[in-house]
Design a protein around this motif. Sequence first.
Motif, short mmCIF file in Angstrom:
data_model
loop_
_atom_site.label_atom_id
_atom_site.label_comp_id
_atom_site.label_asym_id
_atom_site.label_seq_id
_atom_site.Cartn_x
_atom_site.Cartn_y
_atom_site.Cartn_z
N TYR A 153 32.23 -6.20 5.28
CA TYR A 153 30.92 -6.12 4.66
C TYR A 153 30.05 -5.03 5.28
N CYS B 233 31.39 -2.04 3.29
CA CYS B 233 30.51 -2.40 2.16
C CYS B 233 31.30 -3.11 1.04
N GLU C 53 31.60 -6.41 -0.29
CA GLU C 53 31.03 -7.76 -0.25
C GLU C 53 31.98 -8.79 -0.82
N ALA D 261 24.26 -13.92 4.69
CA ALA D 261 22.87 -13.52 4.92
C ALA D 261 22.70 -12.96 6.34
N LYS E 217 24.11 -9.56 6.27
CA LYS E 217 23.23 -8.67 5.53
C LYS E 217 22.08 -8.19 6.41
N GLU E 218 21.53 -9.10 7.19
CA GLU E 218 20.43 -8.72 8.08
C GLU E 218 20.91 -7.74 9.14
N LYS F 10 23.46 -5.72 8.80
CA LYS F 10 23.74 -4.46 8.11
C LYS F 10 22.46 -3.69 7.82
N ARG F 11 21.40 -4.43 7.42
CA ARG F 11 20.12 -3.78 7.13
C ARG F 11 19.59 -3.07 8.36
#
Length: 494
Positions: free
Chosen positions: A209, A213, A215, A236, A239-240, A242-243
Amino acid sequence: RLTGTFVLSVFTAVLGSLEFGYNIGVINAPQKMIEQDYNATWLQRYGEPIPSGTLTSLWSLSVAIFSIGGMLSAFCLGFVSEWLGRRKAMLINNLFAFIGGSLMALSKLCRSFEMMILGRFIIGAYCGLASGLTPMYVGEIAPTSLRGALGTLHQLAIVTGILIAQILGLEVLLGSQELWPVLLGLTVVPTVLQMSFLPFCPESPRFLYIVRCQEHQAKRGLRRLTGRQEVGDMLAEMKEEKRKMEMERKVSILELFRSPLYRQPIIISILLQLSQQLSGINAIFYYSTSIFIKAGVQSPVYATIGAGVINCAFTVVSLFLIERMGRRTLHMLGLGGMCICAVIMTMALALLDSVPWMSYICMLSIFGFVAFFEVGPGPIPWFFVAELFSQGPRPAAMAVAGFSNWTANFIIGMGFQYVADLCGPYVFLIFAVLLLFFLIFTFFRVPETRGKTFDQIAANFNERSVGGMMDMDMDMDLDKPSTELDYLGEESIN
């Protein structure tokens, strides 16, 4: 819950650690037989026995080139793990083990010590990559609550491999003149098993992920590993991470040292690796046989195997304590215990000639030293590095840490004998001083990571680096032990 896929994935990964440990321990038992074959090869080629100095050099090269292979491959870990992925890198890495094991096994038949040396170099290259890929993969697929305990499995597999090599290296088993090539060639067995099982293991969802990338594939991997259809909470978290990673520049090895955000964790990582190799554990095993002989042990080789059993037993103890007591506490406990044992051993060795019963104190000190090593400095540095860094800088950090570990291993292997000849029994005072330094450093600079997500751990260092640039006083406050770091980590997430 623990699913079959998750158990299979962890087991398959630590087979690389088992092979790493096996190749550390396998070369010692058949030393005399291998040297005899080197002499026979030299006699066949040149018509005269091999000079003693040349034989010593060839044997030293056979042992030390293992570390050189590990140093070089460990430095490539970051590139390889990002290019191929964790699972595919482990799969392809097995080719090194198969080639290296085959060369060592056939060296006697082919009358070639060059094959033995080349095989040791190639198997060292395999171990250099395996020593980083295993804790990286296991750390990324493990849930936060089990990450420490599962990370300890890497060290448990290493010491188990060493113990297996010690037992099989007995002359009544495979340590004979005829069977030592089989002993060395058995290293391909874990290789075949790992190559057979890896296709059934998922790639690290965190890698899929955050780095690739992908998902959909990451979700599928999470479902296989957890047995849950709803994996939104774990996704989630990624995702945080990765952000935040996308807000950073691409992290190179040089950037780890240049950036205030990464400088402190990479220094901690390097010193943790040095605390393992410069603790004196290899020196203890070097002296153990002679001390057991002085103590009147009829078969000192079995006493050395007993030390290997203690090695494994206390790694299991660490497995159960790591999530209860924490990484930092256990590491400090191990360093402090080893320091005390080193001082006691120095005193006992100095009095050994005048007070014969001191040999038993030496034996107890050896067992205590090994036990404390496996409580903290043995297992913790390997997976602690993976916890200190987020997904972006983790491969580069693992490469630097692995290179540091292998370099220190090489230095100890090449230089200890000269220092021991110069200092005699007082050589262990040097290790006691080093252990005390690492203990003080751990107390003041190493944070606790138990029960924290990768993002929370990174946030702690982010707070510390920002605080250090804004206000020196705040930086001093942030350097306090783990309870305050926990509070800062929670505040930064909130």
